[in-house]
Design an enzyme around this catalytic site. Structure first.
Site, PDB file in Angstrom:
ATOM      1  N   PHE A  25       0.694  -1.279   0.359  1.00 36.50           N
ATOM      2  CA  PHE A  25       0.095   0.062  -0.072  1.00 36.50           C
ATOM      3  C   PHE A  25       1.088   1.475   0.028  1.00 36.50           C
ATOM      4  O   PHE A  25       1.865   1.320   0.008  1.00 36.50           O
ATOM      5  CB  PHE A  25      -0.911  -0.388   1.563  1.00 36.50           C
ATOM      6  N   CYS A  26       0.338   2.439  -0.645  1.00 33.88           N
ATOM      7  CA  CYS A  26       0.614   4.102   0.084  1.00 33.88           C
ATOM      8  C   CYS A  26      -0.817   4.363  -0.526  1.00 33.88           C
ATOM      9  O   CYS A  26      -1.727   4.347   0.651  1.00 33.88           O
ATOM     10  CB  CYS A  26       1.077   4.161  -2.032  1.00 33.88           C
ATOM     11  N   LYS A  27      -0.424   6.015  -0.391  1.00 32.27           N
ATOM     12  CA  LYS A  27      -1.226   6.737  -0.163  1.00 32.27           C
ATOM     13  C   LYS A  27      -2.864   6.281  -0.531  1.00 32.27           C
ATOM     14  O   LYS A  27      -4.019   6.065   0.205  1.00 32.27           O
ATOM     15  CB  LYS A  27      -1.260   8.014  -0.351  1.00 32.27           C
TER      16      LYS A  27
END
Length: 149
Positions: free
Chosen positions: A85-87
């Site tokens: 995941f990222c933002k």
């Protein structure tokens, strides 16, 4: 959150990673955090945090090997399930997921991108990441990844 490889590899956002009910429902065991924001999950998760900025000068390619090894370690566990995941789950995490598909599933950059975009239509790795993925894909073709490592 989207399943990239059923019952094993998932792509999502920071909000997904901060939702314990969702992580528990999917039985996530490993987290790859590519956002600047540091999360502190409970001790039941194995966490790899690589704080990347979604910029046109960030070198993401230097992390492909490290993340791929972490994901493979997860896959080798009978019950391993990994969330990348990222933002927003669109650029950094998508680039890392594509690198994994190239190295460990024999995809070209194009086929990995198409495969992933069918699963998660919102992916949009920035052009810098796409250039690095193109270089990585060429390297993998020359040395038959994953022996590239």
């Amino acid at each position: 959150m989207s399943a990239i490889i059923d019952d094993f590899l998932y792509l999502g956002s920071l909000a997904d990673a901060c939702t314990p009910e969702l992580l528990n429902k999917l039985q996530i065991t490993h987290l790859v955090n590519l956002s600047i924001t540091r999360i502190i999950p409970d001790e039941s998760f194995e966490l790899l945090h690589i704080p990347l900025r979604d910029t046109l000068d960030e070198n993401i390619m230097i992390y492909f090997q490290q993340v791929n090894q972490f994901i493979e370690k997860c896959r080798q566990r009978k019950d391993g399930r990994c969330l990348i995941f990222c933002k927003h789950g669109r650029s950094r995490s998508a680039a890392i997921a594509i690198a994994y598909l190239i190295a460990h599933h024999g995809h070209s950059l194009s086929s990995a991108y198409i495969y992933l975009s069918k699963i998660r239509s919102s992916i949009s790795p920035n052009r810098n990441y796409l250039k690095q993925l193109d270089k990585y894909s060429s390297q993998c073709e020359q040395v038959h990844c994953p022996s590239f490592y």
